[in-house]
Scaffold this motif. Sequence first.
Motif, short mmCIF file in Angstrom:
data_model
loop_
_atom_site.label_atom_id
_atom_site.label_comp_id
_atom_site.label_asym_id
_atom_site.label_seq_id
_atom_site.Cartn_x
_atom_site.Cartn_y
_atom_site.Cartn_z
N GLU A 415 0.84 -1.20 0.00
CA GLU A 415 0.00 0.00 0.00
C GLU A 415 0.88 1.26 0.00
O GLU A 415 2.00 1.25 0.47
CB GLU A 415 -0.90 0.01 1.25
CG GLU A 415 -1.90 -1.13 1.30
CD GLU A 415 -2.72 -1.09 2.59
OE1 GLU A 415 -2.76 -0.03 3.23
OE2 GLU A 415 -3.29 -2.13 2.96
N GLY A 416 0.29 2.35 -0.49
CA GLY A 416 0.98 3.64 -0.44
C GLY A 416 1.80 3.91 -1.69
O GLY A 416 2.12 3.01 -2.46
N ASP A 417 2.11 5.18 -1.88
CA ASP A 417 2.87 5.63 -3.04
C ASP A 417 4.10 6.40 -2.58
O ASP A 417 4.11 7.03 -1.52
CB ASP A 417 2.01 6.52 -3.94
CG ASP A 417 0.82 5.78 -4.52
OD1 ASP A 417 1.04 4.72 -5.13
OD2 ASP A 417 -0.31 6.26 -4.36
N LEU A 418 5.13 6.35 -3.42
CA LEU A 418 6.31 7.16 -3.16
C LEU A 418 6.15 8.51 -3.85
O LEU A 418 5.59 8.61 -4.94
CB LEU A 418 7.57 6.46 -3.68
CG LEU A 418 7.89 5.09 -3.07
CD1 LEU A 418 9.22 4.56 -3.61
CD2 LEU A 418 7.92 5.14 -1.55
N GLU A 419 6.66 9.55 -3.21
CA GLU A 419 6.58 10.91 -3.75
C GLU A 419 7.93 11.27 -4.36
O GLU A 419 8.98 11.04 -3.75
CB GLU A 419 6.24 11.89 -2.63
CG GLU A 419 6.27 13.35 -3.06
CD GLU A 419 6.19 14.31 -1.89
OE1 GLU A 419 6.14 15.53 -2.13
OE2 GLU A 419 6.21 13.83 -0.74
N VAL A 420 7.90 11.83 -5.56
CA VAL A 420 9.13 12.30 -6.20
C VAL A 420 9.30 13.78 -5.87
O VAL A 420 8.38 14.58 -6.09
CB VAL A 420 9.08 12.08 -7.72
CG1 VAL A 420 10.35 12.62 -8.37
CG2 VAL A 420 8.91 10.60 -8.04
N ARG A 421 10.48 14.14 -5.37
CA ARG A 421 10.70 15.54 -5.01
C ARG A 421 12.17 15.90 -5.18
O ARG A 421 13.04 15.02 -5.32
CB ARG A 421 10.24 15.83 -3.58
CG ARG A 421 10.87 14.99 -2.50
CD ARG A 421 10.16 15.22 -1.18
NE ARG A 421 10.71 14.44 -0.08
CZ ARG A 421 11.69 14.86 0.72
NH1 ARG A 421 12.23 16.07 0.53
NH2 ARG A 421 12.14 14.10 1.69
N LEU A 422 12.45 17.19 -5.14
CA LEU A 422 13.81 17.70 -5.22
C LEU A 422 14.36 17.94 -3.82
O LEU A 422 13.70 18.57 -2.99
CB LEU A 422 13.85 19.00 -6.02
CG LEU A 422 13.96 18.90 -7.54
CD1 LEU A 422 13.82 20.28 -8.17
CD2 LEU A 422 15.28 18.28 -7.95
N LEU A 438 7.09 2.35 3.25
CA LEU A 438 6.84 0.93 2.97
C LEU A 438 5.77 0.48 3.95
O LEU A 438 5.88 0.71 5.16
CB LEU A 438 8.11 0.10 3.18
CG LEU A 438 7.92 -1.42 3.24
CD1 LEU A 438 7.52 -1.97 1.88
CD2 LEU A 438 9.18 -2.11 3.75
N HIS A 439 4.70 -0.15 3.44
CA HIS A 439 3.62 -0.64 4.28
C HIS A 439 3.27 -2.04 3.80
O HIS A 439 2.45 -2.21 2.90
CB HIS A 439 2.42 0.29 4.22
CG HIS A 439 1.34 -0.04 5.21
ND1 HIS A 439 0.36 -1.00 4.97
CD2 HIS A 439 1.09 0.44 6.45
CE1 HIS A 439 -0.44 -1.07 6.02
NE2 HIS A 439 -0.03 -0.21 6.93
N LEU A 440 3.89 -3.04 4.39
CA LEU A 440 3.77 -4.41 3.93
C LEU A 440 2.92 -5.20 4.92
O LEU A 440 3.38 -5.54 6.01
CB LEU A 440 5.18 -5.02 3.80
CG LEU A 440 5.37 -6.30 3.00
CD1 LEU A 440 6.87 -6.54 2.77
CD2 LEU A 440 4.77 -7.51 3.66
N ASP A 441 1.69 -5.46 4.53
CA ASP A 441 0.76 -6.21 5.38
C ASP A 441 0.71 -7.66 4.90
O ASP A 441 0.12 -7.95 3.85
CB ASP A 441 -0.64 -5.58 5.29
CG ASP A 441 -1.64 -6.26 6.23
OD1 ASP A 441 -1.33 -7.34 6.77
OD2 ASP A 441 -2.75 -5.71 6.41
N PRO A 442 1.33 -8.60 5.61
CA PRO A 442 1.38 -9.99 5.14
C PRO A 442 0.02 -10.64 4.97
O PRO A 442 -0.11 -11.62 4.23
CB PRO A 442 2.18 -10.71 6.24
CG PRO A 442 2.93 -9.64 6.95
CD PRO A 442 2.05 -8.44 6.89
N GLU A 443 -1.01 -10.10 5.63
CA GLU A 443 -2.34 -10.70 5.55
C GLU A 443 -3.19 -10.17 4.41
O GLU A 443 -4.27 -10.68 4.15
CB GLU A 443 -3.08 -10.50 6.88
CG GLU A 443 -2.42 -11.23 8.04
CD GLU A 443 -2.25 -12.72 7.77
OE1 GLU A 443 -3.26 -13.41 7.57
OE2 GLU A 443 -1.09 -13.18 7.73
#
Length: 643
Positions: A415-422, A438-443
């Motif tokens: 889940e979630g997105d990375l933001e591109v920035r300077l 990072l949001h890693l939900d094993p279930e």
Amino acid sequence: MPRIKVSVIVPVYNTGKYVDECAPSLLGQSLPADEYEVIYVNDGSTDDTLGRLEKIAAEHPNVQVHTMPNSGWPGAPRNLGMRHARGEYVQFVDHDDTLGPEALERLYEHAKRNNADVVIGKMSSTMVRPRRLFRHTVDACTIENDELMQSMSPHKMFRKAFVEEHGLQFPKGPWILEDLLFVSAAYLKAERISILADYPCYYWMKRDDGGNNTQHRFNPRHGFWANARTIVRQIKGGTTPSDDIDALQNRLLHRLYHIEVLSRAREPEILREDPAEQRKRFDAARELALEEFPPAVREGLPAVSRLRAQLLENGDFDGAVALASRVRDVKARSTVAGLRWEGGALVADVTLDLLRGDGEPLTLVERDGKWWLDPELIDGVPGAEDGWEVPDPFRLAYGELVVKDRDREDWWYPEGDLEVRLVPLGDGRSQVVATGPLHLDPERLAGGRPLQRGVHDVWAYVQLLGVDRMLRVSGDEEPGTPATSGPALTGGRLAIPYWTVKGQLALDIDQRQRELGPDTDALVAANPQRARRSLGLPYMAAAAGAPLPIEVTVGTLKTEAKLLPGADGTARLRLPARLKKLPDGRHPVTFPKAEAPVAYAVVRDGVLLRLEGPAYEAGAGRRFLDAVGDNRRVRSMRGRLGR
């Protein structure tokens, strides 16, 4: 008699054993056998392929076999298969690939629910990087969703009436890029396209003999450049021209320009091939670029790609080689901070950036109110002596995290997105980075379902300034050690984050390769050798003394095994090293009068490679831990985790 919902069309030529390897995935579908058919089209094979096919057809009423004179390419056999297809939808499969067990049922239901002309099922592969197209399931879209261009192979499900209405056919005979011609035509005509991203439908596999259906991907003798020109004109004929770099036509042509044209001017190809031969490719690519691609396509590229395109279109072969040698040395880097468990998910703060070959950050320099590409990267590159302006540092830039199931080749998106920035670095220099959680939900990670038992590697893909890299997510913790976040019970299963020997982040579900050590504060490597014939059974007590013979069933084979007493009163199960009567694969091991497997035996060529612990059904992990609650390691871990 039930109607045929899906016709699976498989072109084959001198396939040999790969027919037998692919067939079980086609014939073992969850869709009832009388609701789908498998149509093999033998393209004039000269080996034993036809005999293998006829044997399969004799044993399965829903299998057809048709033979035609050799055409030399899969297009004509696919066309013949479509003529014989009785299904409402047709699904194309190559002879050396496989389908997920529920692929046809899920794809058909998704198609009917959305009245789709084309359905694109999630692809897993041993050969290519993951595609953003499969990040989310989409009920309906059109060609306006230009991410469709990430998936141009024909391994999709098409409504047969739609194919017939628009006269969609594959070109006959040796016609390289035939898949792009057919699929782009379908995308342009389709009113509703659906994407099924929450279940692995198609496994595009690399053959162990080095061959696969992409071996002729680039071959000028098969009309590569003329065919590419045909596809470009087909896309231009189905869309409206525009000078806007973000107009649909230019976005669709971007894929063809970047992959089929610009590859002739970039690493690794331009640095790998014989210069005399590569110069011919370069000149042919330049001719196609100048004659068929509007200037807006090049102008819409990110900085490095736009410079490369400028060198190509100027005919500057030496400049393209110089740039390629510099970009080849650029590496991606990941930074991981605050790795921890929150609400049953493994979370961290991740930053991705690019480094030049000398290890320094790849930067932008601000001058006169404009951004310029890192002068160290382009120093000495002909055509860039005065610098290279970067009008939009964020053009087509993105970064994403993906998790790979190491055993099954499946890619999943947390889940979630990375933001591109300077990020300012001082002295007028800044760096483009991708950063986020990072949001890693094993279930929930596996398409809303729990991850299966095994090791899951955390990867990242980043594209910044036109430089794209795939990398394993690494941290500063000691390689080969448990992560400081520690293990956790998620859904009743033990999830163990750790750093590989190269310092890369991985998550072990159900102790596939890492397990609790004698001290619950420690983790130890399980299965340190390739062959492991014994497996600990911590829930089974064993009296001290000699090994106890016991009959077990491995798959369909009954054999004698041994229970070995352990020092702490537990037992280990040991199997014979050779199980010659078993086919290759993973076989359940059960005790007499028991239904649930106590282990799984992985067998190849009649030899036991290893024993693996039980693979629990989704949601069954809690019941398993309850059943072994008297084991002191599990009890101690539960206490530590407050479960």
